[in-house]
Design a protein around this motif. Structure first.
Motif, PDB file in Angstrom:
ATOM      1  N   ILE A   1     108.833  13.735 139.235  1.00 14.91           N
ATOM      2  CA  ILE A   1     108.723  12.418 138.636  1.00 14.91           C
ATOM      3  C   ILE A   1     110.020  11.676 138.891  1.00 14.91           C
ATOM      4  CG2 ILE A   1     109.617  13.074 136.379  1.00 14.91           C
ATOM      5  CD1 ILE A   1     107.522  11.233 135.110  1.00 14.91           C
ATOM      6  N   ALA A   2     109.956  10.366 138.897  1.00 17.62           N
ATOM      7  CA  ALA A   2     111.164   9.567 139.076  1.00 17.62           C
ATOM      8  C   ALA A   2     112.032   9.670 137.830  1.00 17.62           C
ATOM      9  CB  ALA A   2     110.802   8.104 139.349  1.00 17.62           C
ATOM     10  N   GLY A   3     113.329   9.850 138.019  1.00 18.40           N
ATOM     11  CA  GLY A   3     114.233   9.945 136.882  1.00 18.40           C
ATOM     12  C   GLY A   3     115.522  10.641 137.246  1.00 18.40           C
ATOM     13  N   GLN A   4     116.352  10.874 136.237  1.00 17.73           N
ATOM     14  CA  GLN A   4     117.631  11.552 136.367  1.00 17.73           C
ATOM     15  C   GLN A   4     117.570  12.888 135.635  1.00 17.73           C
ATOM     16  OE1 GLN A   4     120.085  10.303 138.262  1.00 17.73           O
ATOM     17  NE2 GLN A   4     118.835   8.497 138.713  1.00 17.73           N
ATOM     18  N   PRO A   5     118.413  13.870 135.994  1.00 21.53           N
ATOM     19  CA  PRO A   5     118.353  15.187 135.343  1.00 21.53           C
ATOM     20  C   PRO A   5     118.510  15.142 133.829  1.00 21.53           C
ATOM     21  CG  PRO A   5     119.650  15.316 137.353  1.00 21.53           C
ATOM     22  CD  PRO A   5     119.348  13.864 137.147  1.00 21.53           C
ATOM     23  N   ASN A   6     119.306  14.194 133.308  1.00 19.42           N
ATOM     24  CA  ASN A   6     119.515  14.140 131.859  1.00 19.42           C
ATOM     25  C   ASN A   6     118.295  13.624 131.105  1.00 19.42           C
ATOM     26  OD1 ASN A   6     122.140  15.108 132.013  1.00 19.42           O
ATOM     27  ND2 ASN A   6     123.007  13.071 132.267  1.00 19.42           N
ATOM     28  N   ASP A   7     117.309  13.052 131.813  1.00 22.47           N
ATOM     29  CA  ASP A   7     116.143  12.479 131.146  1.00 22.47           C
ATOM     30  C   ASP A   7     115.204  13.530 130.559  1.00 22.47           C
ATOM     31  OD1 ASP A   7     117.054   9.988 131.836  1.00 22.47           O
ATOM     32  OD2 ASP A   7     115.871   9.867 133.678  1.00 22.47           O
ATOM     33  N   PHE A   8     115.348  14.790 130.953  1.00 21.76           N
ATOM     34  CA  PHE A   8     114.372  15.811 130.588  1.00 21.76           C
ATOM     35  C   PHE A   8     114.857  16.705 129.445  1.00 21.76           C
ATOM     36  CE2 PHE A   8     114.049  14.720 135.084  1.00 21.76           C
ATOM     37  CZ  PHE A   8     112.752  14.269 135.141  1.00 21.76           C
ATOM     38  N   PHE A   9     115.813  16.233 128.700  1.00 22.25           N
ATOM     39  CA  PHE A   9     116.323  16.965 127.550  1.00 22.25           C
ATOM     40  C   PHE A   9     116.355  16.025 126.342  1.00 22.25           C
ATOM     41  CE2 PHE A   9     118.097  19.122 131.245  1.00 22.25           C
ATOM     42  CZ  PHE A   9     117.854  20.457 130.956  1.00 22.25           C
ATOM     43  N   PRO A  10     116.227  16.558 125.114  1.00 23.49           N
ATOM     44  CA  PRO A  10     116.094  17.974 124.762  1.00 23.49           C
ATOM     45  C   PRO A  10     114.659  18.482 124.904  1.00 23.49           C
ATOM     46  CG  PRO A  10     116.136  16.652 122.781  1.00 23.49           C
ATOM     47  CD  PRO A  10     116.335  15.695 123.924  1.00 23.49           C
ATOM     48  N   VAL A  11     114.525  19.733 125.326  1.00 19.72           N
ATOM     49  CA  VAL A  11     113.231  20.401 125.396  1.00 19.72           C
ATOM     50  C   VAL A  11     112.957  21.035 124.032  1.00 19.72           C
ATOM     51  CG1 VAL A  11     111.894  22.201 126.529  1.00 19.72           C
ATOM     52  CG2 VAL A  11     113.502  20.825 127.860  1.00 19.72           C
ATOM     53  N   GLN A  12     111.760  20.815 123.505  1.00 21.24           N
ATOM     54  CA  GLN A  12     111.396  21.336 122.193  1.00 21.24           C
ATOM     55  C   GLN A  12     110.261  22.346 122.319  1.00 21.24           C
ATOM     56  OE1 GLN A  12     110.502  17.859 119.850  1.00 21.24           O
ATOM     57  NE2 GLN A  12     112.660  17.429 119.436  1.00 21.24           N
ATOM     58  N   VAL A  13     110.307  23.365 121.485  1.00 27.08           N
ATOM     59  CA  VAL A  13     109.333  24.465 121.534  1.00 27.08           C
ATOM     60  C   VAL A  13     108.737  24.648 120.141  1.00 27.08           C
ATOM     61  CG1 VAL A  13     108.947  26.879 122.151  1.00 27.08           C
ATOM     62  CG2 VAL A  13     110.723  25.569 123.318  1.00 27.08           C
ATOM     63  N   SER A  14     107.435  24.885 120.096  1.00 26.73           N
ATOM     64  CA  SER A  14     106.767  25.219 118.837  1.00 26.73           C
ATOM     65  C   SER A  14     105.782  26.354 119.092  1.00 26.73           C
ATOM     66  CB  SER A  14     106.041  23.998 118.255  1.00 26.73           C
ATOM     67  OG  SER A  14     104.987  23.600 119.108  1.00 26.73           O
ATOM     68  N   PHE A  15     105.619  27.221 118.102  1.00 31.31           N
ATOM     69  CA  PHE A  15     104.662  28.329 118.200  1.00 31.31           C
ATOM     70  C   PHE A  15     104.421  28.885 116.807  1.00 31.31           C
ATOM     71  CE2 PHE A  15     108.898  30.125 119.068  1.00 31.31           C
ATOM     72  CZ  PHE A  15     108.993  31.061 118.043  1.00 31.31           C
ATOM     73  N   VAL A  16     103.408  29.739 116.703  1.00 28.91           N
ATOM     74  CA  VAL A  16     103.134  30.510 115.494  1.00 28.91           C
ATOM     75  C   VAL A  16     102.903  31.943 115.908  1.00 28.91           C
ATOM     76  CG1 VAL A  16     102.197  28.585 114.167  1.00 28.91           C
ATOM     77  CG2 VAL A  16     100.674  29.941 115.589  1.00 28.91           C
ATOM     78  N   SER A  17     103.154  32.860 114.988  1.00 22.65           N
ATOM     79  CA  SER A  17     102.959  34.274 115.289  1.00 22.65           C
ATOM     80  C   SER A  17     102.531  35.002 114.027  1.00 22.65           C
ATOM     81  CB  SER A  17     104.255  34.891 115.842  1.00 22.65           C
ATOM     82  OG  SER A  17     104.082  36.283 116.078  1.00 22.65           O
ATOM     83  N   LYS A  18     101.689  36.006 114.207  1.00 22.70           N
ATOM     84  CA  LYS A  18     101.261  36.841 113.099  1.00 22.70           C
ATOM     85  C   LYS A  18     102.101  38.106 112.975  1.00 22.70           C
ATOM     86  CE  LYS A  18      96.479  35.187 113.113  1.00 22.70           C
ATOM     87  NZ  LYS A  18      95.047  35.557 113.232  1.00 22.70           N
ATOM     88  N   LYS A  19     103.174  38.167 113.775  1.00 23.31           N
ATOM     89  CA  LYS A  19     104.137  39.262 113.686  1.00 23.31           C
ATOM     90  C   LYS A  19     105.504  38.663 113.392  1.00 23.31           C
ATOM     91  CE  LYS A  19     101.716  42.320 116.924  1.00 23.31           C
ATOM     92  NZ  LYS A  19     101.832  43.119 118.174  1.00 23.31           N
ATOM     93  N   ASN A  20     106.192  39.228 112.433  1.00 17.80           N
ATOM     94  CA  ASN A  20     107.489  38.655 112.077  1.00 17.80           C
ATOM     95  C   ASN A  20     108.581  39.136 113.023  1.00 17.80           C
ATOM     96  OD1 ASN A  20     107.394  41.248 111.102  1.00 17.80           O
ATOM     97  ND2 ASN A  20     108.468  40.798 109.194  1.00 17.80           N
ATOM     98  N   TYR A  21     109.637  38.339 113.084  1.00 18.74           N
ATOM     99  CA  TYR A  21     110.744  38.621 114.002  1.00 18.74           C
ATOM    100  C   TYR A  21     111.561  39.807 113.510  1.00 18.74           C
ATOM    101  CZ  TYR A  21     115.056  37.815 116.647  1.00 18.74           C
ATOM    102  OH  TYR A  21     116.150  37.962 117.450  1.00 18.74           O
TER     103      TYR A  21
END
Length: 532
Positions: free
Chosen positions: A479-499
């Motif tokens: 995609i057109a843009g600069q490297p700094n445009d793609f941050f911050p990356v965010q993550v979400s998930f759920v799990s039935k096993k605890n860390y």
């Protein structure tokens, strides 16, 4: 009086905030402030010091100085009066006279300085007027906003009234077997507004008629943005607008079917009379070049007893965590018993746990900057190419015992307008230009699925399950843009096993140690997961 500059500096001459009222270079003002401490004579109490070209008028403020730099022919009495006003302004915006506090409110101070002095000359203002001017609280603006809101409410009420009249006219015409007024095409003038009113009438009535056959395709054109109606139609218009912007909308009936289907597919939790909910939440921040900035995890065991005959029980906790979590029991729980035998029980064995209420009996906390503790690592590698950026992003599960469900990795996309987008807009009719920025990304290789949210300008990488059998994957797009445009990356998930491997393995009665049936619900959630 000609005031050259006003500054707050340290005793070493370092400028924290400086406002120049005449044209001066940054090098010049920094040099004057750096020379200021060297000119002061220790042991003599003065409020000014002079050089061959300028005069410093100053006032100590704990570890800082409020300094005015003026010409030598200025009136020293006026300078001192102005200095006192400057010194009174600073506590209005800063709670403490410290360097960090001054820096945090630097813009507020500069705006206030501009109200005191204009083009080097003192304004006839006091502290209360400065406060009023900087707040810019306007009575006329409040009156204007109130009038505008009233007009908007009246316009909406008029629209609803007109829509009801048109709807009633169409129904009367249908009962009499005549053609409805205002439905004669673009030349009709039975109601005010001509073709617009005709299209309004047609749209409203079509929604009210019983659907015995598939509805015809909705006509395209400007009428799509001019439909009026009752409250339900306004909601439909808003939904149509969101759909045109690329938003995924689920209808109420579809939502009910989906929720019912979800209940059918997800097995119900068999809650026993003794039920425990083990919940963990993680907050994690990583750098884009690697390195864990902060990771904090909070966990808790919530106990719920629905039968009072099981009130006097003990929980057998199995703690196989090797990451160094900090455990803490409820104040009413016997801490010595937990430390010695990993049993959760009340200090007074004769008392019972509360019935029909959730009680947090054990909580734990883990805070670390150790990279090996990261449950899911994300590497994002944007590299510039001839037409924009090629982005490679990959994930890897580091905790093999975890099973992450409904993983969504959200990558922000550039919002700037590029030349190609401008050329496309010029080729389209007025009012239909693409306002989505640089357009949609071109997907190369991908593990899983993706969604492009043009309204929020994000790319969502969706993965149903990440576990030991599917512990790594990658996504490539351009995609057109600069490297700094793609941050911050965010993550979400759920799990039935605890860390943290902390579980309740057994529940027994206080008297006789007879086992008690119990159920457990485990959840591992994301509070914040970012790669900056």
């Amino acid at each position: 009086m000609v005031l050259l500059a006003a500054a707050v500096c340290t005793k070493a001459g370092k400028a924290i905030v400086s406002r120049q009222f005449v044209e001066m270079t940054r090098t010049r003002i920094e040099g004057l402030l750096a020379a200021f401490p060297k000119l002061m004579n220790t042991g003599k109490q003065h409020t000014f010091v002079e050089t061959e070209s300028v005069r410093y008028v100053y006032q100590p403020m704990e570890k800082l100085y409020m300094v005015l730099i003026t010409t030598k022919n200025s009136n020293i009495l006026e300078d001192l009066e102005t200095l006192r006003l400057f010194s009174r302004v600073i506590p209005e915006y800063c709670r403490a006279l410290e360097e960090n506090e001054i820096s945090e409110h630097c813009f507020d101070l500069i705006f206030a300085f501009d109200e005191i002095v204009a083009l080097g000359y003192r304004e006839n203002v006091n502290l209360a007027q400065i406060r009023t001017f900087t707040e810019m609280d306007s009575h006329e603006e409040k009156v204007f906003r109130a009038v505008r809101e009233t007009q908007e409410r009246e316009a909406k009420a008029e629209m609803r009234r007109k829509a009801k009249e048109l709807q009633q006219a169409r129904r009367d015409a249908e009962r009499q077997g005549k053609k409805a007024p205002g439905f004669g095409g673009f030349g009709s003038s039975a109601v005010s507004g001509g073709s617009t009113a005709a299209m309004i009438t047609e749209t409203i009535i079509e929604t009210d008629k019983p659907k015995v056959a598939p509805a015809p395709a909705r006509p395209s054109g400007p009428s799509k943005a001019l439909k009026l109606g009752a409250k339900g139609k306004e909601v439909d218009n808003f939904v149509d607008k969101l759909k045109s912007e690329g938003e995924t909308i689920m209808s109420s009936s579809m939502g009910k079917r989906t929720s019912e289907a979800t209940k059918m597919h997800s097995p119900p939790i068999n809650m026993e009379s003794v039920h425990m909910k083990i919940e963990e939440k993680i907050t994690l921040t990583c750098g884009r070049d690697g390195g864990l900035q902060n990771m904090e995890l909070h966990g808790m065991i919530m106990l719920r007893i629905s039968d009072d005959k099981y009130g006097r029980i003990r929980l057998h906790v199995e703690n196989e965590d090797k990451k160094g979590v900090q455990l803490q029991t409820h104040p009413n729980v016997d801490k010595k018993l937990f430390t010695a035998e990993s049993l959760i029980g009340l200090k007074n064995p004769e008392k019972s746990f509360p019935v029909n209420s959730d009680v947090g009996v054990l909580k734990w906390r883990l805070q670390t900057t150790e990279e090996s503790f990261i449950p899911l690592t994300i590497n994002c590698w944007p590299s510039e190419s001839g037409n924009g950026c090629d982005v490679n992003i990959e994930y890897e599960l580091q905790e093999d015992n975890l099973e992450l469900n409904d993983v969504v990795i959200t990558i922000p996309l550039p919002t700037g307008t590029k030349i190609g987008t401008i050329q496309r807009r010029l080729a389209w009719p007025l009012g239909k230009a693409d306002m989505s920025g640089v357009g949609a990304p071109v997907i190369g290789e991908i593990d899983g699925e993706y969604r492009h949210d043009s309204r929020r300008n994000t790319l969502e990488w969706c993965l149903p399950v990440i576990d030991a059998k599917n512990k790594s994957g990658s996504l490539e797009f351009s995609i057109a843009g600069q490297p700094n445009d793609f941050f911050p990356v965010q993550v979400s998930f759920v799990s039935k096993k605890n860390y943290c491997n902390i579980q309740v393995t057994k529940v027994t009665q206080v008297d006789g140690n007879s086992p008690v049936r119990f159920s457990t619900e485990t959840t591992f959630l994301v509070d914040k997961y970012e790669i900056l």
